[in-house]
Motif scaffolding. Structure first.
Motif, PDB file in Angstrom:
ATOM      1  N   PHE A 191      -9.501  45.702  17.153  1.00  0.00           N
ATOM      2  CA  PHE A 191      -9.460  46.805  16.194  1.00  0.00           C
ATOM      3  C   PHE A 191      -8.352  46.546  15.183  1.00  0.00           C
ATOM      4  CE2 PHE A 191     -11.862  48.518  19.601  1.00  0.00           C
ATOM      5  CZ  PHE A 191     -12.645  49.545  19.089  1.00  0.00           C
ATOM      6  N   ARG A 192      -8.645  46.773  13.900  1.00  0.00           N
ATOM      7  CA  ARG A 192      -7.663  46.651  12.832  1.00  0.00           C
ATOM      8  C   ARG A 192      -7.599  47.977  12.084  1.00  0.00           C
ATOM      9  NH1 ARG A 192      -7.534  41.000  11.933  1.00  0.00           N
ATOM     10  NH2 ARG A 192      -7.576  40.139  14.052  1.00  0.00           N
ATOM     11  N   PHE A 193      -6.409  48.563  12.041  1.00  0.00           N
ATOM     12  CA  PHE A 193      -6.220  49.844  11.367  1.00  0.00           C
ATOM     13  C   PHE A 193      -5.374  49.671  10.113  1.00  0.00           C
ATOM     14  CE2 PHE A 193      -7.035  50.898  15.837  1.00  0.00           C
ATOM     15  CZ  PHE A 193      -8.150  51.701  15.667  1.00  0.00           C
ATOM     16  N   ASN A 194      -5.378  50.709   9.273  1.00  0.00           N
ATOM     17  CA  ASN A 194      -4.695  50.636   7.970  1.00  0.00           C
ATOM     18  C   ASN A 194      -5.170  49.412   7.200  1.00  0.00           C
ATOM     19  OD1 ASN A 194      -2.939  52.954   8.411  1.00  0.00           O
ATOM     20  ND2 ASN A 194      -1.883  51.677   9.919  1.00  0.00           N
ATOM     21  N   ALA A 195      -6.454  49.126   7.329  1.00  0.00           N
ATOM     22  CA  ALA A 195      -7.043  47.935   6.714  1.00  0.00           C
ATOM     23  C   ALA A 195      -8.229  48.365   5.852  1.00  0.00           C
ATOM     24  CB  ALA A 195      -7.481  46.941   7.778  1.00  0.00           C
ATOM     25  N   GLU A 196      -8.117  48.216   4.563  1.00  0.00           N
ATOM     26  CA  GLU A 196      -9.163  48.656   3.633  1.00  0.00           C
ATOM     27  C   GLU A 196      -9.956  47.463   3.127  1.00  0.00           C
ATOM     28  OE1 GLU A 196      -9.655  51.180  -0.543  1.00  0.00           O
ATOM     29  OE2 GLU A 196      -7.723  51.138   0.510  1.00  0.00           O
TER      30      GLU A 196
END
Length: 434
Positions: A191-196
């Protein structure tokens, strides 16, 4: 050099996380990408998290009944160890008023009989015994307070109710998504968050190559799944996947009202209600509140918004749906300070989700689901993984729709029902819980 995965899932809400988990279970190396800071942080966190086993179509009801068992057996579904902080299923049951607007529930009961969903028919005397605070007058059609006749009975009483015991709500929808994330990570999911995502890249033949993130990094995978919730239409446009879609999606602002519980003990003993006569649904809410949502009748304006630029403040709609419920519960107190939730729904043109492939090879969609598919999230993840796996291995889902076997209900579901190319389903209620 770009990171390499078998599948990228855009979104880590409850359905996105479930898609990631089920693809991982099939042996795919997966990564869920979300521009928010945690799983379930977006529209999932604002979900009313209602679990119900009735629906307006046979396929929808079968899927909902299948989904019930995943929530009922939550820890077994996740495969997590004892001691984990897990979302809790309050199995309160769901009471649906028999009214003219829903055909006095005759079709819903017929579908329940076909599928084997248990229910009880309640007379008005049964309702009064359980809910003496209820006014059972008819007020239809649903109105707004500024319309003539609001709050005035329109003749006769409601026709009783149908109670579906296998239903209720989840105490913490965001935690449920985090539970699924943990289950996926236990098996190697990423999972990768804060990734747009700023670009969806393609190969020379037009198939999916991967994505580029705002920080300039690239992730490659031949499979890309759009589970972006209210951003689904934007992601489809970015992928160039709109041209052959007969059913599209849009983001709608929704408001949920929290008012003090009008009856002592109702938080502990209450259940979910759906009342199409006044076009509202309710359930107990923590803090001894009653949660009130609108069933989106024609008198309520649907507010379509840009999911990246919208007003999160409450509007007059907050008070309107509280006043509609006050017709049914005259003792309801409506405070001057507005409490509740504003969030976005991602809805399709007929309010039935799109679980499908796309015209872009390798690009798949689990969209149009916010607000009406939380109950189906775990089984939807398994269903999408099956569709993707079979389509990737030579079964053209557009020409030969994948048949998904539902283990708990022992039924087969033709996933072509959820096709992007379908005709608008006129049997839909075009609402959330009606």
């Amino acid at each position: 050099m770009a990171e390499q995965f078998d599948a990228i899932v855009i979104g880590a809400g409850v359905i996105g996380a479930a898609v990631g988990l089920e693809l991982t279970r099939k042996g795919y190396k997966t990564v869920n990408i979300d521009k928010l800071p945690a799983a379930g942080y977006g529209s999932t966190s604002g979900s009313c998290a209602i679990i119900r086993t009735y629906y307006s179509t046979v396929d929808g009801s079968a899927l909902a009944y299948e989904g019930y068992y995943y929530w009922k057996n939550w820890q077994a579904y996740l495969g997590l160890d004892d001691g984990e902080d897990l979302a809790y299923f309050h199995e309160t049951g769901t009471m649906v008023m028999k009214v003219e607007e829903n055909g006095f529930m005759k079709k819903a009961m017929s579908i329940a009989d076909e599928i084997g969903v248990p229910y009880e028919e309640w007379t008005n005397d049964d309702i009064r015994k359980k809910m003496p605070h209820y006014d059972l007058n008819c007020f239809h059609p649903p109105k707004r307070p500024d319309q003539d006749g609001f709050g005035e009975p329109t003749g006769g009483d409601v026709g009783g109710a149908v109670f579906f015991p296998k239903g209720g709500y989840i105490n913490d929808p965001q935690l449920s998504a985090q539970n699924i994330r943990k289950a996926a990570e236990k098996l190697g999911g990423n999972f990768r968050f804060n990734a747009e995502i700023t670009e969806i890249r393609k190969n020379s033949d037009g198939s999916i190559a991967g994505v580029t993130l705002k920080d300039g990094s690239q992730i490659d995978a031949p499979i890309l799944v759009n589970v972006a919730g209210p951003h689904s239409a934007k992601v489809n446009a970015m992928a160039g996947a709109l041209d052959d879609m007969n059913v599209k999606t849009r983001a709608l602002k929704q408001e949920v009202t929290h008012v003090p519980m009008p009856v002592e003990g109702w938080y502990e003993n209450g259940f979910v209600t759906s009342d199409s006569d006044i076009a509202c649904y309710t359930r107990p809410e923590k803090g001894n509140f009653l949660l009130i949502g609108s069933e989106d009748p024609p008198c309520d304006t649907q507010i379509e918004v840009d999911p990246d630029n919208w007003d999160r403040n409450f509007s007059e709609q907050w008070r309107i749906q509280a006043l509609r419920v006050a017709q049914r519960i005259p003792s309801l107190g409506i405070p001057s300070v507005m409490k509740g939730i504003t969030e976005l729904y991602d809805v399709s043109d007929d309010w039935i989700p799109i679980y499908d492939k796309s015209q872009v090879p390798g690009f798949y969609m689990a969209i149009g689901s916010s607000g009406n598919q939380y109950k189906n999230a775990p089984v939807a993840g398994k269903m999408m993984a099956e569709l993707i796996h079979k389509d990737q291995n030579g079964q053209d889902h557009d020409k030969d729709p994948v048949i998904f076997h539902m283990d708990y209900t022992n039924r087969d579901l033709n996933l072509g029902f959820f096709s992007r190319r379908r005709e608008i389903n006129k049997d839909s209620t075009f609402s959330v819980l009606g």
